[in-house]
Structures are given as C-alpha cells and as structure tokens.
Design a protein around this motif. Structure first.
Motif, PDB file in Angstrom:
ATOM      1  N   LYS A  68       0.840  -1.202   0.000  1.00 29.73           N
ATOM      2  CA  LYS A  68       0.000   0.000   0.000  1.00 29.73           C
ATOM      3  C   LYS A  68       0.883   1.264   0.000  1.00 29.73           C
ATOM      4  O   LYS A  68       0.586   2.249  -0.685  1.00 29.73           O
ATOM      5  CB  LYS A  68      -0.904  -0.044   1.236  1.00 29.73           C
ATOM      6  CG  LYS A  68      -1.681   1.220   1.502  1.00 29.73           C
ATOM      7  CD  LYS A  68      -2.902   1.321   0.602  1.00 29.73           C
ATOM      8  CE  LYS A  68      -3.865   2.381   1.119  1.00 29.73           C
ATOM      9  NZ  LYS A  68      -3.801   3.623   0.371  1.00 29.73           N
ATOM     10  N   ARG A  69       1.969   1.193   0.750  1.00 31.48           N
ATOM     11  CA  ARG A  69       2.916   2.318   0.810  1.00 31.48           C
ATOM     12  C   ARG A  69       3.529   2.552  -0.582  1.00 31.48           C
ATOM     13  O   ARG A  69       3.646   3.689  -1.049  1.00 31.48           O
ATOM     14  CB  ARG A  69       3.991   1.982   1.851  1.00 31.48           C
ATOM     15  CG  ARG A  69       4.942   3.077   2.179  1.00 31.48           C
ATOM     16  CD  ARG A  69       5.786   2.765   3.420  1.00 31.48           C
ATOM     17  NE  ARG A  69       6.234   1.394   3.590  1.00 31.48           N
ATOM     18  CZ  ARG A  69       7.187   0.817   2.860  1.00 31.48           C
ATOM     19  NH1 ARG A  69       7.780   1.475   1.885  1.00 31.48           N
ATOM     20  NH2 ARG A  69       7.548  -0.434   3.102  1.00 31.48           N
ATOM     21  N   VAL A  70       3.913   1.459  -1.247  1.00 31.82           N
ATOM     22  CA  VAL A  70       4.481   1.565  -2.599  1.00 31.82           C
ATOM     23  C   VAL A  70       3.442   2.167  -3.545  1.00 31.82           C
ATOM     24  O   VAL A  70       3.748   3.051  -4.356  1.00 31.82           O
ATOM     25  CB  VAL A  70       4.944   0.169  -3.102  1.00 31.82           C
ATOM     26  CG1 VAL A  70       5.290   0.209  -4.585  1.00 31.82           C
ATOM     27  CG2 VAL A  70       6.137  -0.314  -2.282  1.00 31.82           C
ATOM     28  N   LEU A  71       2.193   1.722  -3.401  1.00 33.90           N
ATOM     29  CA  LEU A  71       1.111   2.236  -4.258  1.00 33.90           C
ATOM     30  C   LEU A  71       0.867   3.729  -4.022  1.00 33.90           C
ATOM     31  O   LEU A  71       0.784   4.517  -4.980  1.00 33.90           O
ATOM     32  CB  LEU A  71      -0.170   1.433  -3.980  1.00 33.90           C
ATOM     33  CG  LEU A  71      -1.452   1.931  -4.640  1.00 33.90           C
ATOM     34  CD1 LEU A  71      -1.296   2.005  -6.153  1.00 33.90           C
ATOM     35  CD2 LEU A  71      -2.624   1.026  -4.246  1.00 33.90           C
ATOM     36  N   ASP A  72       0.769   4.128  -2.769  1.00 34.92           N
ATOM     37  CA  ASP A  72       0.538   5.549  -2.469  1.00 34.92           C
ATOM     38  C   ASP A  72       1.692   6.405  -2.996  1.00 34.92           C
ATOM     39  O   ASP A  72       1.480   7.497  -3.525  1.00 34.92           O
ATOM     40  CB  ASP A  72       0.379   5.755  -0.956  1.00 34.92           C
ATOM     41  CG  ASP A  72      -0.955   5.214  -0.450  1.00 34.92           C
ATOM     42  OD1 ASP A  72      -1.830   4.933  -1.290  1.00 34.92           O
ATOM     43  OD2 ASP A  72      -1.113   5.075   0.776  1.00 34.92           O
ATOM     44  N   GLY A  73       2.904   5.886  -2.855  1.00 33.10           N
ATOM     45  CA  GLY A  73       4.071   6.626  -3.349  1.00 33.10           C
ATOM     46  C   GLY A  73       4.047   6.745  -4.866  1.00 33.10           C
ATOM     47  O   GLY A  73       4.430   7.792  -5.424  1.00 33.10           O
ATOM     48  N   LEU A  74       3.590   5.704  -5.532  1.00 32.42           N
ATOM     49  CA  LEU A  74       3.514   5.753  -7.002  1.00 32.42           C
ATOM     50  C   LEU A  74       2.482   6.785  -7.443  1.00 32.42           C
ATOM     51  O   LEU A  74       2.710   7.554  -8.395  1.00 32.42           O
ATOM     52  CB  LEU A  74       3.160   4.367  -7.559  1.00 32.42           C
ATOM     53  CG  LEU A  74       3.049   4.286  -9.081  1.00 32.42           C
ATOM     54  CD1 LEU A  74       4.416   4.505  -9.741  1.00 32.42           C
ATOM     55  CD2 LEU A  74       2.467   2.936  -9.511  1.00 32.42           C
ATOM     56  N   ALA A  75       1.342   6.822  -6.747  1.00 33.00           N
ATOM     57  CA  ALA A  75       0.303   7.811  -7.075  1.00 33.00           C
ATOM     58  C   ALA A  75       0.864   9.222  -6.889  1.00 33.00           C
ATOM     59  O   ALA A  75       0.641  10.109  -7.734  1.00 33.00           O
ATOM     60  CB  ALA A  75      -0.922   7.583  -6.200  1.00 33.00           C
ATOM     61  N   ALA A  76       1.600   9.430  -5.813  1.00 30.34           N
ATOM     62  CA  ALA A  76       2.172  10.761  -5.543  1.00 30.34           C
ATOM     63  C   ALA A  76       3.206  11.120  -6.614  1.00 30.34           C
ATOM     64  O   ALA A  76       3.255  12.263  -7.111  1.00 30.34           O
ATOM     65  CB  ALA A  76       2.819  10.775  -4.157  1.00 30.34           C
ATOM     66  N   TYR A  77       4.020  10.155  -6.991  1.00 28.95           N
ATOM     67  CA  TYR A  77       5.057  10.383  -8.013  1.00 28.95           C
ATOM     68  C   TYR A  77       4.412  10.755  -9.349  1.00 28.95           C
ATOM     69  O   TYR A  77       4.810  11.725 -10.005  1.00 28.95           O
ATOM     70  CB  TYR A  77       5.899   9.110  -8.148  1.00 28.95           C
ATOM     71  CG  TYR A  77       6.995   9.184  -9.199  1.00 28.95           C
ATOM     72  CD1 TYR A  77       8.287   9.581  -8.867  1.00 28.95           C
ATOM     73  CD2 TYR A  77       6.740   8.816 -10.528  1.00 28.95           C
ATOM     74  CE1 TYR A  77       9.304   9.627  -9.825  1.00 28.95           C
ATOM     75  CE2 TYR A  77       7.732   8.865 -11.491  1.00 28.95           C
ATOM     76  CZ  TYR A  77       9.008   9.268 -11.134  1.00 28.95           C
ATOM     77  OH  TYR A  77       9.995   9.313 -12.089  1.00 28.95           O
ATOM     78  N   CYS A  78       3.396   9.982  -9.736  1.00 29.41           N
ATOM     79  CA  CYS A  78       2.739  10.241 -11.026  1.00 29.41           C
ATOM     80  C   CYS A  78       2.022  11.597 -11.000  1.00 29.41           C
ATOM     81  O   CYS A  78       2.023  12.323 -12.003  1.00 29.41           O
ATOM     82  CB  CYS A  78       1.761   9.118 -11.370  1.00 29.41           C
ATOM     83  SG  CYS A  78       2.580   7.571 -11.798  1.00 29.41           S
ATOM     84  N   ALA A  79       1.432  11.930  -9.866  1.00 28.00           N
ATOM     85  CA  ALA A  79       0.756  13.232  -9.749  1.00 28.00           C
ATOM     86  C   ALA A  79       1.781  14.363  -9.891  1.00 28.00           C
ATOM     87  O   ALA A  79       1.551  15.331 -10.629  1.00 28.00           O
ATOM     88  CB  ALA A  79       0.029  13.326  -8.409  1.00 28.00           C
TER      89      ALA A  79
END
Ligand SMILES: Cc1cc2nc3c(=O)[nH]c(=O)nc-3n(C[C@H](O)[C@H](O)[C@H](O)COP(=O)(O)O)c2cc1C
Length: 306
Positions: free
Chosen positions: A280-291
C-alpha cells in the motif's frame, strides 16, 4: 492517495488492473490475512499462496531464516489445497472486491491442467500464475522452469483448458531465461512474471548445520533486486507479452525502477513481512510520483533511457 485522480491503470493482455502494484505469491497468504492493515482491494491485485490439487503440509521446520541481504525460505509449498481455496477463501475475496491472481503448482502437466480447470470454474479470478520455478520441491518446480520445452508444455496444457489469462513465473536459475520466456509466449502465455527466488544456503557455525531443515532455500528480498531488474529488462526486450517484475521491491522507487526496465506491473514480496503495509505504501508513493510528474503510471513502462 491511491484513490486520487491519477491514472494508474495498466493492461496485461485482456486484463486491466486498477494499478500496477500487486503482492507476490507466498508472502501475502490468501489475501485475507492483511485485512486489519489496509483495504487490499485498493491494490492492483494479490497473488495467492501457491495452490496444489491436494492440501500440502510443506517441509519440516526450520523453513525460513534471515540473511544479511534478504531471507531464505524452504516452505515447500504448504497450502490449503485448491478446493478449500475455492470454497473458503475465494468467496470472501470476491465479496471484498479484491483482484485475485491464483498461483498454481503441480508436478505434472496434467495436474497443472486439472488445477486450471478447477479454478476456472469459479468467478472472481483475474488470472492464473503458473509456478514453474519453485526451488524448494523435489519434483516439478525448477525442472519445469529451467527448461524451455518443459515450461512451454505446462503452459500449453493449461492454455488448452482455460480462457483465463496465464502468467508464467520465471526462474532466475534458467540458463536461457529468454528462451524459456519465448517458449512460454509461443505456447500461449499472456504474461511472464519474473522472478522467483534463487537457491541459497546459510550455515550456523556453532552447530555446523544448515539453518534450514531443507538445507537450501529460496533467497528473496533486497539481494534479489538488481538480478531481477536485469532479467526483467532482458525479458522485456525479448518477448512481446507483458512482464510483471518481482524481486526485492520494498519502496516506490524500487517499483518505478522495474517499470522503467520494462515491467508493466510489479509484485511486492518479502517486504510485506517486515511491513505489512509495504504494498500500500508503494502504491501511495507511485500515485504521488505520477501526480507530481503529471504522468500516468503506464507512461513509465520501458522508459529506461539509453
Ligand atoms: C516465504 C515465501 C513463500 C513463497 N511462496 C511462493 C509460492 O507459493 N509460489 C510462488 O510462485 N512464489 C513463491 N514465493 C516467491 C515470491 O512470490 C517472489 O517471487 C520472491 O520472493 C521474490 O520477491 P521478493 O524479493 O519481493 O520477496 C515465495 C517467497 C517467499 C519469501
């Protein structure tokens, strides 16, 4: 954060995953054990523990040990068996809206096909992942995954009996990894997952015995990452079907490295033992990176620069 407007969806064959972050087989139980930590339906998917036709007790203990750079395991594919999975676990996963990839293991082509038929009779399975690369069993496992013809025969046997997407899990011990991947593609695989563990050994110098009862075990975790990344990169340039990258992913940057190397999605494995929320942490970080980058997740795939 992962529920934000950033486009994280990726497509693997006929399947669109809501995002490219999955959990790896054998490191996330049957997908129900982590409910107390986060909503696992938010992930791109979960891969079940390897399922066999009959329940398996696995190897005697000790079955896991830590090393300086990862862990060794020789679980020996302990699992509840496909029937109990289909009747007891899958309905709960379905009710929770979890995207389920059923990882299956057998020692013969016929049993792989029988497993595929049983799982295909159930609603709510997004794909089958064929474990032709387990290093901790006497029969099957590496004997299939290290041999292009054998791996292709297993793939073809499953292809003949199911319309579910087939992901074939590659072994880092295959001498000709690209050859195995190409043969599986030819035989009807929809994607390749790379990589499974590689055999290692750890010795207690006081007792002069191996730390695992099985002596050798599969090495996973940080030590695997550069190796896995190189293999994903090589496979992505050799085959035309998507690659799902696995090996030592613990952070968002790790996951992005795999996407840049050519993976369409990734699986978080051993990291979930140290931090149950790792995926979940990896996923949230990916969303933040893409944003922050104003890109969709799919824009990262294969974008390693020369
Ligand atoms: C305890 C343990 C059990 C595993 N069981 C399976 C399994 O049943 N089927 C399978 O295909 N891979 C299995 N694996 C391999 C993982 O899915 C993954 O390929 C490997 O651990 C590398 O990823 P990681 O470094 O992120 O853990 C297992 C790994 C561990 C550590």
């Amino acid at each position: 954060m992962s529920g934000s407007l950033v486009d994280l969806a990726v497509t693997i064959g006929d399947v669109t995953l809501k995002n490219p972050i999955l959990t790896a087989s054998g490191t996330f139980g049957y997908g129900l054990e982590y409910d107390d930590f986060f909503d696992t339906a938010e992930l791109g998917g979960i891969c079940t523990k390897g399922l066999s036709l009959l329940p398996r007790a696995g190897n005697p203990p000790d079955r896991i040990c830590e090393t300086a750079s990862g862990m060794l395991n020789a679980i020996g594919l302990a699992n509840v068996g496909v029937e109990a999975f289909c009747t007891e676990k899958l309905p709960k996963l379905r009710a929770r809206g979890v995207t389920v990839v059923a990882n299956i293991f057998a020692t013969t082509e016929e049993d792989f096909a029988a497993l595929a038929i049983r799982v295909s009779a159930e609603a709510g399975v997004a794909a089958l992942e064929l474990n032709v690369s387990c290093p901790n069993v006497d029969k099957g496992g590496l004997l299939f995954g290290c041999d292009a013809i054998a791996a292709a025969r297993v793939t073809a046997a499953v292809r003949a009996v199911t319309t579910l997407p087939i992901w074939v899990k590659m072994s880092p011990e295959a001498g000709d990894l690209k050859g195995v991947g190409l043969a599986c593609q030819e035989a009807g695989a929809d994607a390749l997952t790379a990589i499974n563990t590689i055999r290692g050994l750890s010795i207690d110098v006081r007792t002069k015995t191996a730390r695992l009862a099985n002596r050798t075990g599969g090495l996973s975790g940080p030590a695997l990452k550069p190796l896995a990344l190189r293999m994903v990169w090589e496979l992505a340039r050799a085959v035309t079907i998507p690659i799902i990258g696995i090996g030592g992913i613990a952070t968002t940057d790790d996951a992005i490295e795999f996407l840049l190397a050519g993976a369409t999605a990734v699986q978080v494995g051993t990291a979930s033992f140290a931090d149950p929320t790792a995926s979940k942490r990896v996923l949230d970080g990916l969303a933040a990176y893409c944003a922050a980058e104003k890109i969709a997740a799919r824009d990262l795939i294969g974008k390693l620069r020369a």
